[in-house]
Design an enzyme around this catalytic site. Structure first.
Site, short mmCIF file in Angstrom:
data_model
loop_
_atom_site.label_atom_id
_atom_site.label_comp_id
_atom_site.label_asym_id
_atom_site.label_seq_id
_atom_site.Cartn_x
_atom_site.Cartn_y
_atom_site.Cartn_z
N ASP A 1 0.72 3.02 4.26
CA ASP A 1 -0.16 4.07 3.68
C ASP A 1 -1.28 4.35 4.76
OD1 ASP A 1 -1.22 1.48 4.42
OD2 ASP A 1 -1.72 0.68 2.52
N ARG B 1 -5.18 0.66 -6.87
CA ARG B 1 -3.94 1.23 -6.13
C ARG B 1 -3.46 2.36 -7.20
NH1 ARG B 1 -2.17 -2.11 -2.15
NH2 ARG B 1 -2.44 -4.43 -2.43
N LYS C 1 -7.03 6.89 10.40
CA LYS C 1 -8.56 6.72 10.23
C LYS C 1 -9.05 7.10 11.77
CE LYS C 1 -9.90 3.23 7.28
NZ LYS C 1 -10.60 1.96 7.28
N ASP D 1 -4.76 2.21 10.77
CA ASP D 1 -6.16 2.04 11.13
C ASP D 1 -6.25 1.63 12.38
OD1 ASP D 1 -8.95 1.27 10.69
OD2 ASP D 1 -8.35 -0.65 9.67
N GLY E 1 0.83 -1.24 -0.09
CA GLY E 1 -0.02 -0.04 -0.21
C GLY E 1 0.81 1.20 -0.04
N PHE F 1 -13.95 2.80 4.31
CA PHE F 1 -13.01 2.02 3.27
C PHE F 1 -12.44 2.87 2.20
CE2 PHE F 1 -11.11 -1.21 0.69
CZ PHE F 1 -10.41 -1.85 1.79
N VAL F 2 -11.12 3.18 2.36
CA VAL F 2 -10.82 3.97 1.14
C VAL F 2 -9.85 3.24 0.16
CG1 VAL F 2 -10.95 6.13 2.37
CG2 VAL F 2 -8.92 4.87 2.58
N ASP G 1 -5.91 -0.57 -1.98
CA ASP G 1 -6.53 -1.49 -2.93
C ASP G 1 -7.88 -1.99 -2.11
OD1 ASP G 1 -5.19 -2.95 -0.68
OD2 ASP G 1 -6.03 -4.85 -2.22
P1 5GP Z 1 -3.70 -1.31 10.59
O1 5GP Z 1 -5.14 -1.74 11.00
O2 5GP Z 1 -2.75 -2.55 11.08
O3 5GP Z 1 -3.28 -0.17 11.31
O4 5GP Z 1 -3.63 -1.32 9.24
C1 5GP Z 1 -3.65 -2.55 8.46
C2 5GP Z 1 -3.67 -2.36 6.71
O5 5GP Z 1 -4.97 -2.32 6.53
C3 5GP Z 1 -2.88 -0.92 6.27
O6 5GP Z 1 -1.56 -1.03 6.10
C4 5GP Z 1 -3.86 -0.94 5.13
O7 5GP Z 1 -3.06 -1.93 3.97
C5 5GP Z 1 -4.99 -1.74 5.23
N1 5GP Z 1 -6.13 -0.70 5.53
C6 5GP Z 1 -6.82 -0.29 6.74
N2 5GP Z 1 -7.78 0.42 6.60
C7 5GP Z 1 -7.92 0.55 4.94
C8 5GP Z 1 -8.72 1.17 4.08
O8 5GP Z 1 -9.69 1.85 4.31
N3 5GP Z 1 -8.57 0.75 2.75
C9 5GP Z 1 -7.57 -0.11 2.21
N4 5GP Z 1 -7.55 -0.35 1.01
N5 5GP Z 1 -6.69 -0.71 3.23
C10 5GP Z 1 -6.97 -0.54 4.54
MG MG Z 2 -0.77 -2.05 4.50
#
Ligand code: 5GP
Ligand code: MG
Length: 180
Positions: A93, A158, A124, A96, A38, A145-146, A152
């Site tokens: 990227d 992407r 987020k 979350d 990402g 969800f973006v 992606d």
């Molecule tokens: P974490 O929850 O560990 O902070 O994020 C995990 C991964 O989930 C991020 O690096 C990203 O790849 C994916 N992710 C989280 N939120 C989104 C979203 O809204 N859109 C997309 N495409 N991927 C997301």
């Molecule tokens: Mg990621």
């Protein structure tokens, strides 16, 4: 799809992050580690705005399956360069739940990095599950969800130059065209 950030807004955000990163590190050598896949678009744009001596490496962290579910995390650091004794800036990227950074940062510390800070394009709102600080943030976004600018849905989108929130009608299977 609903556009959340258009191309000029994204570029302005990345430029602002680059200024903050430059102000923080000055002329100190920096090792940038991008989290695949990402971060690739952000990584390419960000490094070209930094002027300190820098090295770039990548690692892969995968856990995000589909729209909401979270599996266990696998980190592949086979492609990573040596981080021992280096100041490392981890680039991802989106912040979350925070689980990705919470797993990757200690790993880089174990590998002997002198310091590990993190930069994310997006954070987020209201999703953080782990207490962890990220030092450089492009944009705070609502809990949607973006896709686009590296992010992606089922490995698609992407390449979009903008960041968009997926709407229910967009949640079709990108391969078969059926509703997911
Ligand atoms: P974490 O929850 O560990 O902070 O994020 C995990 C991964 O989930 C991020 O690096 C990203 O790849 C994916 N992710 C989280 N939120 C989104 C979203 O809204 N859109 C997309 N495409 N991927 C997301
Ligand atoms: Mg990621």
């Amino acid at each position: 799809m609903k556009v959340l950030l258009d191309e000029p807004q994204l570029q302005a955000g990345v430029a602002r992050m680059a200024c903050e990163i430059s102000a923080h590190y000055g002329d100190q050598p920096l090792t940038i580690v991008g989290v695949l896949t990402g971060s690739v678009v952000l990584l390419a744009d960000l490094i070209r705005q930094l002027e300190m001596p820098l090295r770039v490496g990548v690692l892969q962290a995968s856990s995000y399956r589909g729209e909401t579910s979270r599996g266990s995390m696998t980190i592949n650091s086979d492609l990573l360069l040596d981080v021992k004794g280096r100041d490392v800036l981890l680039v991802d990227d989106i912040f979350d739940t925070g689980h990705t950074l919470a797993e990757v940062i200690p790993l880089l510390e174990q590998m002997g990095a002198t310091s590990v800070k993190s930069a994310v394009l997006l954070r987020k709102q209201g999703r953080q599950e782990v207490k962890i600080d990220t030092q450089f943030v492009g944009f705070d976004i609502p809990n949607e969800f973006v896709v686009g600018y590296g992010l992606d849905y089922q490995d698609h989108y992407r390449n979009l130059r903008y960041l968009a929130a997926l709407e229910p009608a967009d949640l079709t299977d990108t391969h078969t065209g059926e509703n997911a």
